[in-house]
Design a protein around this motif. Structure first.
Motif, mmCIF file in Angstrom:
data_model
loop_
_atom_site.group_PDB
_atom_site.id
_atom_site.type_symbol
_atom_site.label_atom_id
_atom_site.label_comp_id
_atom_site.label_asym_id
_atom_site.label_seq_id
_atom_site.Cartn_x
_atom_site.Cartn_y
_atom_site.Cartn_z
ATOM 1 N N MET A 246 0.797 -1.221 0.000
ATOM 2 C CA MET A 246 0.000 0.000 0.000
ATOM 3 C C MET A 246 0.832 1.276 0.000
ATOM 4 N N ALA A 247 2.152 1.150 -0.089
ATOM 5 C CA ALA A 247 3.010 2.329 0.002
ATOM 6 C C ALA A 247 2.625 3.443 -0.971
ATOM 7 N N PRO A 248 2.373 3.163 -2.252
ATOM 8 C CA PRO A 248 1.990 4.252 -3.156
ATOM 9 C C PRO A 248 0.684 4.932 -2.751
ATOM 10 N N ASP A 249 -0.319 4.140 -2.369
ATOM 11 C CA ASP A 249 -1.621 4.710 -2.000
ATOM 12 C C ASP A 249 -1.536 5.516 -0.706
ATOM 13 N N ILE A 250 -0.841 4.969 0.297
ATOM 14 C CA ILE A 250 -0.723 5.668 1.574
ATOM 15 C C ILE A 250 0.055 6.972 1.399
ATOM 16 N N SER A 251 1.150 6.914 0.662
ATOM 17 C CA SER A 251 1.965 8.112 0.450
ATOM 18 C C SER A 251 1.187 9.185 -0.303
ATOM 19 N N ALA A 252 0.400 8.779 -1.284
ATOM 20 C CA ALA A 252 -0.384 9.732 -2.064
ATOM 21 C C ALA A 252 -1.469 10.387 -1.222
ATOM 22 N N THR B 278 2.597 13.534 8.609
ATOM 23 C CA THR B 278 3.363 12.536 9.365
ATOM 24 C C THR B 278 2.712 11.173 9.191
ATOM 25 N N LEU B 279 3.534 10.167 8.936
ATOM 26 C CA LEU B 279 3.065 8.800 8.763
ATOM 27 C C LEU B 279 3.676 7.925 9.847
ATOM 28 N N ILE B 280 2.830 7.207 10.589
ATOM 29 C CA ILE B 280 3.299 6.266 11.611
ATOM 30 C C ILE B 280 2.939 4.863 11.148
ATOM 31 N N LEU B 281 3.941 4.035 10.973
ATOM 32 C CA LEU B 281 3.750 2.656 10.528
ATOM 33 C C LEU B 281 4.157 1.702 11.632
ATOM 34 N N SER B 282 3.354 0.664 11.841
ATOM 35 C CA SER B 282 3.694 -0.316 12.865
ATOM 36 C C SER B 282 3.141 -1.670 12.445
ATOM 37 N N GLY B 283 3.468 -2.679 13.266
ATOM 38 C CA GLY B 283 3.068 -4.035 12.933
ATOM 39 C C GLY B 283 4.158 -4.776 12.192
ATOM 40 N N LEU B 284 5.409 -4.290 12.285
ATOM 41 C CA LEU B 284 6.482 -4.942 11.560
ATOM 42 C C LEU B 284 7.593 -5.394 12.504
ATOM 43 N N LEU B 285 8.005 -6.620 12.318
ATOM 44 C CA LEU B 285 9.151 -7.132 13.054
ATOM 45 C C LEU B 285 10.410 -6.416 12.590
ATOM 46 N N GLY B 286 11.404 -6.373 13.465
ATOM 47 C CA GLY B 286 12.638 -5.677 13.138
ATOM 48 C C GLY B 286 13.276 -6.166 11.855
ATOM 49 N N THR B 287 13.080 -7.452 11.522
ATOM 50 C CA THR B 287 13.665 -8.007 10.308
ATOM 51 C C THR B 287 13.036 -7.423 9.054
ATOM 52 N N ARG B 288 11.849 -6.822 9.161
ATOM 53 C CA ARG B 288 11.168 -6.248 8.001
ATOM 54 C C ARG B 288 11.356 -4.735 7.908
ATOM 55 N N ASP B 289 12.094 -4.170 8.824
ATOM 56 C CA ASP B 289 12.243 -2.720 8.912
ATOM 57 C C ASP B 289 12.772 -2.118 7.612
ATOM 58 N N VAL B 290 13.874 -2.641 7.109
ATOM 59 C CA VAL B 290 14.516 -2.082 5.918
ATOM 60 C C VAL B 290 13.591 -2.184 4.708
ATOM 61 N N MET B 291 12.925 -3.314 4.557
ATOM 62 C CA MET B 291 12.018 -3.514 3.433
ATOM 63 C C MET B 291 10.915 -2.460 3.415
ATOM 64 N N VAL B 292 10.334 -2.190 4.568
ATOM 65 C CA VAL B 292 9.255 -1.209 4.647
ATOM 66 C C VAL B 292 9.792 0.194 4.416
ATOM 67 N N ARG B 293 10.903 0.529 5.035
ATOM 68 C CA ARG B 293 11.480 1.869 4.852
ATOM 69 C C ARG B 293 11.826 2.134 3.392
ATOM 70 N N ASN B 294 12.354 1.127 2.705
ATOM 71 C CA ASN B 294 12.711 1.304 1.292
ATOM 72 C C ASN B 294 11.483 1.530 0.420
ATOM 73 N N ALA B 295 10.388 0.842 0.749
ATOM 74 C CA ALA B 295 9.153 1.014 -0.031
ATOM 75 C C ALA B 295 8.645 2.447 0.058
ATOM 76 N N TYR B 296 8.774 3.052 1.232
ATOM 77 C CA TYR B 296 8.284 4.423 1.413
ATOM 78 C C TYR B 296 9.317 5.458 0.984
ATOM 79 N N LEU B 297 10.603 5.094 1.023
ATOM 80 C CA LEU B 297 11.637 5.985 0.508
ATOM 81 C C LEU B 297 11.428 6.212 -0.985
ATOM 82 N N GLN B 298 10.993 5.177 -1.680
ATOM 83 C CA GLN B 298 10.699 5.307 -3.106
ATOM 84 C C GLN B 298 9.540 6.262 -3.363
#
Length: 286
Positions: free
Chosen positions: A232-238, A245-265
């Motif tokens: 949902m990164a494109p829809d949420i960002s739009a 301000t966007l607060i994202l949660s529900g992610l294990l530490g191992t998924r942190d980079v993956m989620v951050r990269n999706a929103y960095l794009q």
């Protein structure tokens, strides 16, 4: 003889040391409807891991369970998800937010935001690390940011929508894919005398006329799971304002980079991270 309806949800449950529970949770994160962990033994040596699916998991999915690991798999009726998922949890103290059940007294300090959420009829009360991280992020955000048009995406019991309404005294839209969550959120709004500030709608992601009409939002809180957040990164960002301000949660530490990269794009960068146990809550902005 009439045929009985199929159960709405299926639950896969384990009782394991925390490290093993976290590893299994990470393996199922992409396919699960929701994942929760709760201490099963007072000394912290064993944890209860519950993984919910919107249908009976296929054999190939169950093959991911490590060999020799005991588990339970059973259908979970919708009414059980609403009324039986958690029992008599203790109050949650998160910054200025104090989440308590009807069996507990509210916090006596007038500076606290008391919220009455009974665990027996909730999808989340604030006790789980993912919700706790969001509450702490909201507590800190309130110190410096004004909010006019907030959204709680994937509201569950509505605890975060109620926290936002308490902190900023502004109308909040809460949405969830599950109609039972919408009903619970509205009930909790009434119980906390916040009904005039809470609008709850059923929606899959941001696919709702109401959510689109009210966009853009200057605060979006999405406490879901890592893979849905990535999708949902494109829809949420739009749907976020330029200075939102966007607060994202529900992610294990191992998924942190993956989620951050999706929103960095999408042009959103990490402002702050809240690490609660094995779970992360991220605060992002442009």
């Amino acid at each position: 003889m009439s045929r009985q309806p199929e159960p709405a949800l299926w639950q896969l449950s384990f009782t394991l040391p925390l490290k093993q529970a976290d590893d299994i949770a990470a393996d199922f994160e992409e396919d699960a409807l929701t994942i929760s962990t709760q201490e099963a033994v007072s000394d912290g040596s064993r944890w209860r891991l519950d993984i919910l699916f919107d249908q009976e998991p296929a054999a190939a999915l169950l093959d991911r369970i490590p060999s020799g690991t005991d588990f339970e798999l059973a259908p979970l009726a919708q009414k059980d998800w609403v009324s039986e998922s958690q029992k008599m949890l203790p109050p949650v103290d998160a910054g200025r937010f104090y989440i308590h059940g009807s069996h507990d007294q509210p916090h006596p300090a007038t500076s606290r935001h008391n919220l009455l959420i009974d665990a027996g009829a909730a999808f989340g009360t604030g006790l789980h690390e993912t919700t706790f991280g969001c509450l702490m992020a909201l507590h800190d955000l309130r110190k410096w940011k004004s909010v006019k048009n907030p959204l709680d995406l994937g509201c569950g019991s509505g605890v975060l929508a109620l926290a936002i309404a308490k902190a900023w005294s502004k109308p909040v839209i809460a949405s969830d894919i599950d109609p039972a969550a919408v009903s619970v959120s509205l009930d909790n709004a009434k119980r906390n005398n916040l009904a005039p500030l809470i609008t709850a709608v059923q929606a899959s992601g941001l696919n709702s006329r109401k959510l689109k009409e009210n966009a853009p939002y200057d605060l979006i809180v999405a406490n879901i799971l890592a893979w849905p957040l990535v999708r949902m990164a494109p829809d949420i960002s739009a749907a976020l304002t330029a200075n939102g301000t966007l607060i994202l949660s529900g992610l294990l530490g191992t998924r942190d980079v993956m989620v951050r990269n999706a929103y960095l794009q999408q042009g959103l960068i990490l402002k702050r991270r809240y690490r609660i146990g094995s779970w992360n809550a991220l605060v992002l902005g442009r």
